[in-house]
Design an enzyme around this catalytic site. Structure first.
Site, PDB file in Angstrom:
ATOM      1  CB  CYS B 281      -1.091   0.096   1.123  1.00  0.00           C
ATOM      2  SG  CYS B 281      -0.163  -0.120   2.847  1.00  0.00           S
ATOM      3  CG  HIS B 282       1.173   4.002  -2.500  1.00  0.00           C
ATOM      4  ND1 HIS B 282       0.601   4.457  -3.571  1.00  0.00           N
ATOM      5  CD2 HIS B 282       2.408   3.267  -2.603  1.00  0.00           C
ATOM      6  CE1 HIS B 282       1.289   3.768  -4.587  1.00  0.00           C
ATOM      7  NE2 HIS B 282       2.213   3.386  -4.091  1.00  0.00           N
ATOM      8  CB  THR B 440      -5.032   5.867  -0.232  1.00  0.00           C
ATOM      9  OG1 THR B 440      -3.780   6.507  -0.310  1.00  0.00           O
ATOM     10  CG2 THR B 440      -5.789   6.570   0.919  1.00  0.00           C
ATOM     11  CG  HIS B 441      -3.103   4.693  -3.541  1.00  0.00           C
ATOM     12  ND1 HIS B 441      -1.959   5.743  -3.630  1.00  0.00           N
ATOM     13  CD2 HIS B 441      -4.159   5.311  -3.842  1.00  0.00           C
ATOM     14  CE1 HIS B 441      -2.634   7.042  -3.715  1.00  0.00           C
ATOM     15  NE2 HIS B 441      -4.042   6.554  -3.974  1.00  0.00           N
ATOM     16  CG  LEU B 442      -5.875  -0.723   0.008  1.00  0.00           C
ATOM     17  CD1 LEU B 442      -6.820  -1.377   0.674  1.00  0.00           C
ATOM     18  CD2 LEU B 442      -4.498  -0.134   0.865  1.00  0.00           C
TER      19      LEU B 442
END
Lengths: 153, 504
Positions: B281-282, B440-442
């Site tokens: 992730c991020h 976010t961003h997984l």
């Protein structure tokens, strides 16, 4: 708070009310004056169990913990408003990650509930309107063209 | 927009009778991955059924405040946690359109260096997601979704200040490229655009899919993949009203995101040694600052400016225009000081740094059937977080902030000048619980690859164990990207749809 006992509701309101107490110049509604029933109804309906129980546990811990701390020696809702604020700062700066997270979570939900009320949102916006308008600020900050003018709006 | 397609729309909260659908393809999830595949397959003449757990929102119904948006549009109220050395909330949307409904509309092409990393690890990916094909797909996405840089007149001060500060320090920055059309800078991206100006999937590809006779079942949860003898046969789902829905189709596409796509495979007993492994992730950290002039963070483009000069270090800094409730909750103060800060909320600003974390975690079903995510930041990740905070604080002070709150436990609560930042590395050890992050961003839980032992999917997005079963979301990514992945997800989904049409 819909399924909380009367004691728990009282403790919760004391905590949230201490996180956002009345404004000295009364330019904003206090937390106690805000309509939060819709907020708590939705919270009960949609929040996952771990969040519902976590918040409830946080209210219990922060209500009773000051009783065992020599600096406070009382349940949270019995403390003076200065001591309540001091306790909240102490918890937010605690060595315990869990206590810090409880402080953060209670503040998050206090802010959610408080700023859920359209009257408060309107008040905050109106306070903002008394200062320079957003468009004026944008114009001031916008990158200048070569001739020194700003891009057309 | 949806009135014309009412015959193809089915509200699961009203469907109370058991129902069976026949289709050529069934797609689970209507976010960027699912909506794209549904649209492309329907456009090619296939009978497509699209299943979405969240409800359909019309722009005028999107909530104005952060709490209602979190409660109604975010999965699990945004409270799904990755557990590890620092509990990290994972943010995902749950609505028709998926996370595209509640993201900041940031649109980045997949950087070529990231693509090269993927191909260096697995050269066989060239045949399915080679750079030329991917670039063409990204061109198409940029055209379809009207992606363009945020103009200064709608940026708002929160974004422009980031540019001003980065300029002062000589760090590369730019207006964020966003998928919007006619945006007026209402600052409501994360609550759903009330004017429908964000070109999210519910405003673009889903209506196009419906126009090609796709059928959308929303408020309907997919329970498991139906399969027999190594072949996909459809999806078993349940409507919100409690009725069973069975969609029989020889092509099944999972696009439920990097947490729920692997979960569905687990629940369907379609296990694989790599399933749910390699989660990335991020993680993001934020700082707040107070400026002498009004910022009105909740006005202007929600995320309209970014610092790109640190991308190759795995750090990307963005202005982050939260709703006023989030702004207030991120302030350091309590009691009368917090009330006073709320009265002066107009002067506060918030920016965030997203980190390309090297850590890899895992997703497994919990005992309650929900995704259980394990993820622990590495020392390198913490280094990036600390550096991101330092640079953000320097930029904020250079932009004219009178006070910056770096949000690091056990260090300065408040900075009024940059001098203490010079000692940040010496004074703040790389301990995860000194920071607060959300992610976010997984990515990466059903990876593509040519090695059936290491990858869940073959290079053409198809399951190694089940013919006709495809995955089309960020879970197929070999790694995280360091940039916002929406454009990449959609581009890969176009290639996935192409693979489905060519190979089945």
């Amino acid at each position: 708070m819909q399924h909380w006992s009367q004691h728990e509701k009282h403790w919760g309101m004391a905590l949230f009310g201490a996180i956002i107490p009345p404004h000295p110049q009364q330019t904003l509604l206090s937390f106690y004056q805000v309509e939060t029933s819709g907020f708590w109804e939705r919270f009960s309906r949609v929040a996952p169990a771990q969040l519902r129980w976590g918040l409830r546990a946080g209210v219990w811990i922060f209500t009773w913990l000051p009783l065992f701390l020599p600096r406070f020696r009382g349940r949270f809702h019995r403390l003076s408003s200065e001591a309540q604020t001091q306790f909240l700062y102490t918890m937010a700066d605690s060595r315990s990650f869990v206590l810090r997270q409880i402080a953060v979570t209670l503040k998050l939900f206090a802010c959610f509930a408080y700023l859920h009320d359209p009257i408060v949102r309107d008040q905050v916006t109106r306070l903002a309107d008394q200062s320079i308008s957003s468009a004026q600020i944008s114009t001031r900050l916008a990158p200048k063209k070569a001739d020194g003018s700003t891009p057309a709006h | 927009m949806y009135e014309s397609y009412s015959a193809n729309l089915f509200d699961g909260s009203l469907l109370k009778k058991t129902h069976t659908e026949q289709a050529d393809a069934v797609v689970v999830g209507s976010g960027p991955g699912g909506a794209t595949v549904a649209r492309d397959l329907a456009g090619a003449g296939l009978r497509v059924v699209l299943i979405e757990e969240g409800r359909l929102w019309l722009p005028q119904d999107f909530p104005a405040d952060a709490w209602t948006a979190n409660a109604e549009l975010y999965r699990n109220v945004g409270a799904t946690l990755a557990m590890g050395n620092l509990p990290i909330p994972l943010v995902q949307g749950c609505a028709v359109g998926g996370t595209s409904v509640i993201n900041g509309a940031i649109s980045w092409r997949l950087p070529q260096d990231i693509h090269q990393e993927w191909l260096a690890t697995d050269p066989a990916l060239e045949q399915s997601i080679g750079w030329t094909a991917l670039s063409e797909a990204m061109d198409r996405v940029e055209s379809d979704l009207h992606i363009h840089p945020t103009p200064p007149e709608i940026s708002g001060p929160n974004n422009l200040l980031l540019g001003k500060g980065a300029d002062a320090l000589g760090i590369a920055h730019r207006p964020i490229y966003r998928n919007v059309k006619g945006c007026r800078g209402l600052g409501r991206c994360m609550q759903g655009c009330p004017e429908g100006h964000k070109m999210s999937m519910d405003r673009t590809y889903i209506p196009e899919a419906l126009a090609h006779n796709a059928r959308l079942f929303y408020s309907t949860t997919a329970l498991r993949v139906l399969h027999q003898d190594g072949k996909a046969q459809g999806i078993q789902a349940i409507t919100k009203a409690g009725a069973n829905l069975r969609v029989l189709a020889p092509r099944v596409v999972l696009a439920a995101g990097a947490l729920h796509s692997p979960l569905l495979l687990w629940k369907s007993r379609l296990r694989h040694p790599s399933l749910g492994q390699g989660f990335q992730c991020h993680p993001g950290v934020g700082i707040t600052g107070r400026f002498p002039n009004p910022v009105r963070m909740w006005e202007g483009a929600t995320q309209g400016h970014e610092v790109i000069g640190l991308r190759h270090e795995g750090i990307k800094i963005e202005a982050l225009g939260f709703d006023m409730a989030f702004v207030a909750s991120r302030l350091k103060s309590f009691g009368p000081a917090l009330t006073d800060d709320i009265a002066n909320l107009v002067f506060w600003s918030n920016w965030g740094a997203a980190i390309r974390a090297e850590a890899r975690g895992s997703v497994r079903p919990s005992w309650r059937g929900q995704p259980h995510v394990r993820f622990s930041l590495t020392q390198n990740d913490l280094f990036k977080i600390r550096r991101g905070i330092r640079v953000m604080a320097e930029i904020m002070l250079a932009a004219g902030a009178t006070a910056v709150y770096p949000g690091i436990y056990g260090w300065h609560d408040k900075l009024s000048d940059p001098a203490p930042l010079a000692h940040l590395e010496q004074e703040v050890p790389l301990h995860p619980k000194r920071f607060n992050a959300l992610a976010t961003h997984l990515f990466g839980t059903c990876r593509l690859g040519s090695n059936p032992q290491l990858a869940v999917l073959d290079p053409f997005f198809q399951s190694y164990t089940t013919q006709g079963l495809f995955v089309s979301d960020a879970s197929v990514f070999p790694s995280n990207t360091g940039v916002n992945p929406q454009t990449s997800i959609i581009a890969l989904a176009h290639l996935c749809a192409l693979a489905i049409l060519q190979r089945t």
